[in-house]
Design a protein around this motif. Structure first.
Motif, PDB file in Angstrom:
ATOM      1  N   CYS A 271       0.842  -1.199   0.000  1.00  0.00           N
ATOM      2  CA  CYS A 271       0.000   0.000   0.000  1.00  0.00           C
ATOM      3  C   CYS A 271       0.882   1.255   0.000  1.00  0.00           C
ATOM      4  CB  CYS A 271      -0.896  -0.022   1.240  1.00  0.00           C
ATOM      5  SG  CYS A 271      -1.977   1.413   1.388  1.00  0.00           S
ATOM      6  N   ARG A 272       0.506   2.221  -0.829  1.00  0.00           N
ATOM      7  CA  ARG A 272       1.320   3.424  -0.961  1.00  0.00           C
ATOM      8  C   ARG A 272       1.089   4.437   0.166  1.00  0.00           C
ATOM      9  NH1 ARG A 272      -1.953   5.468  -6.286  1.00  0.00           N
ATOM     10  NH2 ARG A 272      -3.822   6.237  -5.239  1.00  0.00           N
ATOM     11  N   SER A 273       0.130   4.151   1.024  1.00  0.00           N
ATOM     12  CA  SER A 273      -0.097   5.041   2.159  1.00  0.00           C
ATOM     13  C   SER A 273       1.101   4.970   3.104  1.00  0.00           C
ATOM     14  CB  SER A 273      -1.372   4.651   2.913  1.00  0.00           C
ATOM     15  OG  SER A 273      -2.495   4.773   2.073  1.00  0.00           O
ATOM     16  N   GLU A 274       1.494   6.090   3.621  1.00  0.00           N
ATOM     17  CA  GLU A 274       2.704   6.168   4.441  1.00  0.00           C
ATOM     18  C   GLU A 274       2.576   5.292   5.695  1.00  0.00           C
ATOM     19  OE1 GLU A 274       5.612   9.617   6.378  1.00  0.00           O
ATOM     20  OE2 GLU A 274       3.738  10.153   5.362  1.00  0.00           O
ATOM     21  N   GLY A 275       3.587   4.459   5.880  1.00  0.00           N
ATOM     22  CA  GLY A 275       3.632   3.610   7.067  1.00  0.00           C
ATOM     23  C   GLY A 275       2.815   2.353   6.982  1.00  0.00           C
ATOM     24  N   CYS A 276       2.165   2.102   5.859  1.00  0.00           N
ATOM     25  CA  CYS A 276       1.315   0.909   5.713  1.00  0.00           C
ATOM     26  C   CYS A 276       2.064  -0.179   4.952  1.00  0.00           C
ATOM     27  CB  CYS A 276       0.019   1.259   4.997  1.00  0.00           C
ATOM     28  SG  CYS A 276      -1.132  -0.144   4.862  1.00  0.00           S
ATOM     29  N   THR A 277       2.034  -1.405   5.458  1.00  0.00           N
ATOM     30  CA  THR A 277       2.725  -2.536   4.818  1.00  0.00           C
ATOM     31  C   THR A 277       1.742  -3.565   4.260  1.00  0.00           C
ATOM     32  OG1 THR A 277       2.884  -3.657   6.978  1.00  0.00           O
ATOM     33  CG2 THR A 277       4.746  -2.277   6.288  1.00  0.00           C
ATOM     34  N   ASN A 278       0.473  -3.227   4.222  1.00  0.00           N
ATOM     35  CA  ASN A 278      -0.516  -4.155   3.670  1.00  0.00           C
ATOM     36  C   ASN A 278      -0.323  -4.323   2.164  1.00  0.00           C
ATOM     37  OD1 ASN A 278      -1.704  -4.443   6.180  1.00  0.00           O
ATOM     38  ND2 ASN A 278      -3.201  -2.808   5.829  1.00  0.00           N
ATOM     39  N   ILE A 279      -0.799  -5.433   1.669  1.00  0.00           N
ATOM     40  CA  ILE A 279      -0.697  -5.713   0.234  1.00  0.00           C
ATOM     41  C   ILE A 279      -1.744  -4.894  -0.520  1.00  0.00           C
ATOM     42  CG2 ILE A 279      -0.872  -7.515  -1.536  1.00  0.00           C
ATOM     43  CD1 ILE A 279       0.007  -9.519   0.608  1.00  0.00           C
ATOM     44  N   VAL A 280      -1.329  -4.413  -1.667  1.00  0.00           N
ATOM     45  CA  VAL A 280      -2.225  -3.630  -2.512  1.00  0.00           C
ATOM     46  C   VAL A 280      -3.374  -4.500  -2.995  1.00  0.00           C
ATOM     47  CG1 VAL A 280      -2.445  -2.526  -4.764  1.00  0.00           C
ATOM     48  CG2 VAL A 280      -0.536  -1.944  -3.281  1.00  0.00           C
ATOM     49  N   VAL A 281      -4.580  -3.926  -2.960  1.00  0.00           N
ATOM     50  CA  VAL A 281      -5.764  -4.618  -3.469  1.00  0.00           C
ATOM     51  C   VAL A 281      -6.190  -4.008  -4.794  1.00  0.00           C
ATOM     52  CG1 VAL A 281      -8.186  -5.173  -3.027  1.00  0.00           C
ATOM     53  CG2 VAL A 281      -6.517  -5.288  -1.165  1.00  0.00           C
ATOM     54  N   LYS A 282      -6.325  -2.682  -4.807  1.00  0.00           N
ATOM     55  CA  LYS A 282      -6.755  -2.008  -6.025  1.00  0.00           C
ATOM     56  C   LYS A 282      -6.374  -0.527  -5.938  1.00  0.00           C
ATOM     57  CE  LYS A 282     -10.724  -1.988  -9.175  1.00  0.00           C
ATOM     58  NZ  LYS A 282     -12.170  -2.274  -9.301  1.00  0.00           N
ATOM     59  N   GLY A 283      -5.934   0.006  -7.088  1.00  0.00           N
ATOM     60  CA  GLY A 283      -5.631   1.435  -7.147  1.00  0.00           C
ATOM     61  C   GLY A 283      -4.418   1.840  -6.346  1.00  0.00           C
ATOM     62  N   GLY A 284      -3.547   0.893  -6.023  1.00  0.00           N
ATOM     63  CA  GLY A 284      -2.317   1.209  -5.301  1.00  0.00           C
ATOM     64  C   GLY A 284      -2.474   1.283  -3.804  1.00  0.00           C
ATOM     65  N   VAL A 285      -3.657   0.947  -3.289  1.00  0.00           N
ATOM     66  CA  VAL A 285      -3.888   0.995  -1.843  1.00  0.00           C
ATOM     67  C   VAL A 285      -4.530  -0.309  -1.369  1.00  0.00           C
ATOM     68  CG1 VAL A 285      -4.058   3.509  -1.676  1.00  0.00           C
ATOM     69  CG2 VAL A 285      -6.093   2.177  -2.227  1.00  0.00           C
ATOM     70  N   CYS A 286      -4.481  -0.488  -0.058  1.00  0.00           N
ATOM     71  CA  CYS A 286      -5.116  -1.667   0.529  1.00  0.00           C
ATOM     72  C   CYS A 286      -6.589  -1.353   0.846  1.00  0.00           C
ATOM     73  CB  CYS A 286      -4.370  -2.072   1.800  1.00  0.00           C
ATOM     74  SG  CYS A 286      -4.421  -0.815   3.117  1.00  0.00           S
ATOM     75  N   ILE A 287      -7.305  -2.343   1.344  1.00  0.00           N
ATOM     76  CA  ILE A 287      -8.724  -2.147   1.664  1.00  0.00           C
ATOM     77  C   ILE A 287      -8.901  -1.114   2.762  1.00  0.00           C
ATOM     78  CG2 ILE A 287     -10.782  -3.309   2.578  1.00  0.00           C
ATOM     79  CD1 ILE A 287      -9.819  -5.862   1.203  1.00  0.00           C
ATOM     80  N   ARG A 288      -7.961  -1.118   3.720  1.00  0.00           N
ATOM     81  CA  ARG A 288      -8.050  -0.180   4.845  1.00  0.00           C
ATOM     82  C   ARG A 288      -7.968   1.280   4.385  1.00  0.00           C
ATOM     83  NH1 ARG A 288      -3.511   0.096   9.631  1.00  0.00           N
ATOM     84  NH2 ARG A 288      -4.403   1.876  10.783  1.00  0.00           N
ATOM     85  N   HIS A 289      -7.218   1.511   3.293  1.00  0.00           N
ATOM     86  CA  HIS A 289      -7.012   2.877   2.830  1.00  0.00           C
ATOM     87  C   HIS A 289      -7.802   3.231   1.559  1.00  0.00           C
ATOM     88  CE1 HIS A 289      -3.403   2.475   5.502  1.00  0.00           C
ATOM     89  NE2 HIS A 289      -3.784   3.690   5.825  1.00  0.00           N
ATOM     90  N   GLY A 290      -8.872   2.483   1.330  1.00  0.00           N
ATOM     91  CA  GLY A 290      -9.793   2.915   0.291  1.00  0.00           C
ATOM     92  C   GLY A 290      -9.942   2.037  -0.935  1.00  0.00           C
ATOM     93  N   ALA A 291      -9.262   0.897  -0.989  1.00  0.00           N
ATOM     94  CA  ALA A 291      -9.433   0.013  -2.154  1.00  0.00           C
ATOM     95  C   ALA A 291     -10.836  -0.566  -2.121  1.00  0.00           C
ATOM     96  CB  ALA A 291      -8.394  -1.098  -2.128  1.00  0.00           C
ATOM     97  N   LYS A 292     -11.513  -0.485  -3.257  1.00  0.00           N
ATOM     98  CA  LYS A 292     -12.869  -1.007  -3.347  1.00  0.00           C
ATOM     99  C   LYS A 292     -12.803  -2.494  -3.648  1.00  0.00           C
ATOM    100  CE  LYS A 292     -14.922   3.337  -4.857  1.00  0.00           C
ATOM    101  NZ  LYS A 292     -15.664   4.035  -5.926  1.00  0.00           N
ATOM    102  N   GLY A 293     -13.335  -3.293  -2.768  1.00  0.00           N
ATOM    103  CA  GLY A 293     -13.308  -4.726  -2.955  1.00  0.00           C
ATOM    104  C   GLY A 293     -14.335  -5.210  -3.935  1.00  0.00           C
TER     105      GLY A 293
END
Length: 293
Positions: A271-293
């Motif tokens: 995830c491109r969000s600062e300090g986040c190590t989650n795997i990208v889901v969609k749009g360069g971010v994880c679900i926690r930071h706004g990826a639409k599942g």
């Protein structure tokens, strides 16, 4: 008296000898002139015959040269015509006539979404698209295999798979290693993808113009009672689909990029969000930071 007669005889002898010498010289000169004139006649005759021969050859070659020139001109005209046709063919791409559709027309003058016929696998009861030899991959269609020893991946450009050096187009945005989707960029950097035609839905469209949620057909495991998505060979992982295992010795995890698992160095997108190590889901971010599942 006797002396005068002797002098007269000597004079007569000398005059006759001089006359003979003059006559011989005149005869020799005349003979030389005749020889020279005959040689000149022979040379002129040969020259005339040679000139006549050249004229005949030129008259024979002239039609050939003319035909060659005509053929050359015709070939140039045909090549220009072919080039013009090629350009026209490239420009004239048939579009699907359905209202509001910009897809390329296939068989029957329409796109696949609007009913274009496609080749179906010849195996009984199979509805997969046919590849080579009238069969789908599941029923034996021959595919180009990577030429690297021991590799069974499908070959790309150059006769090898992506893992062994096949060239693939990467996103042109600086620092991005995603694969190009359309227009030289990936989805993250603006590549346009088809959106589900259902009102208010932003999911990616599948065959039929809709997403899976709104009715797009997806392949399910062929085992009776199983609704899992097919992974390989018509079955899901639970029912025997072969998956690639990490190449590290003693590791049974699923292989990711580079033939190894995440634990042994496979590169995965975070995830491109600062300090986040989650795997990208969609749009360069994880679900926690706004990826639409």
């Amino acid at each position: 008296m006797i002396e005068e007669e002797e002098d007269l005889a000597v004079l007569i002898y000398k005059s006759s000898k001089t006359a003979k010498a003059r006559a011989a010289a005149a005869a020799a000169k005349e003979k030389q002139q005749m020889t020279a004139s005959s040689a000149g006649r022979r040379t002129s005759t040969r020259k005339r015959s040679f000139d006549n021969h050249n004229e005949d050859g030129a008259s024979v070659d002239r039609p050939r040269r003319k035909r060659a020139v005509i053929k050359k001109q015709q070939f140039a005209a045909n090549s220009q015509k072919d080039e013009g046709n090629t350009v026209r063919r490239k420009r004239a791409i048939k579009k699907c006539p359905a209202d509001g559709c910009s897809n390329q027309a296939r068989r029957g003058g329409v796109c696949r979404r609007h009913g274009a016929e496609r080749s179906i696998c010849s195996s009984e009861g199979c509805s997969n698209q046919a590849r080579r030899g009238g069969l789908c991959r599941r029923h034996g269609a021959e595919l180009n295999i990577c030429s690297s020893v021991g590799c069974s991946n499908q070959a790309g450009r150059g006769g090898v798979c992506v893992r062994h050096g096949a060239k693939i187009k990467r996103c042109r945005s600086e620092g991005c290693t995603n694969i190009v989707v359309k227009g030289g960029v990936c989805i993250r950097h603006g590549a346009k993808i088809k959106i589900c035609s259902s009102e208010g839905c932003s999911n990616q469209a599948r065959p039929g113009g809709v997403c899976v949620r709104h009715g797009a057909k997806i392949k399910r495991c062929r085992i009776e009672g199983c609704t899992n998505i097919v992974v390989k060979g018509g079955v899901c992982m639970r029912h025997g689909a072969k998956r690639k295992v990490c190449s590290s010795e003693g590791c049974s995890n699923q292989a990711r990029r580079g033939g190894v698992c995440v634990r042994h160095g496979a590169k995965i997108k975070r995830c491109r969000s600062e300090g986040c190590t989650n795997i990208v889901v969609k749009g360069g971010v994880c679900i926690r930071h706004g990826a639409k599942g």
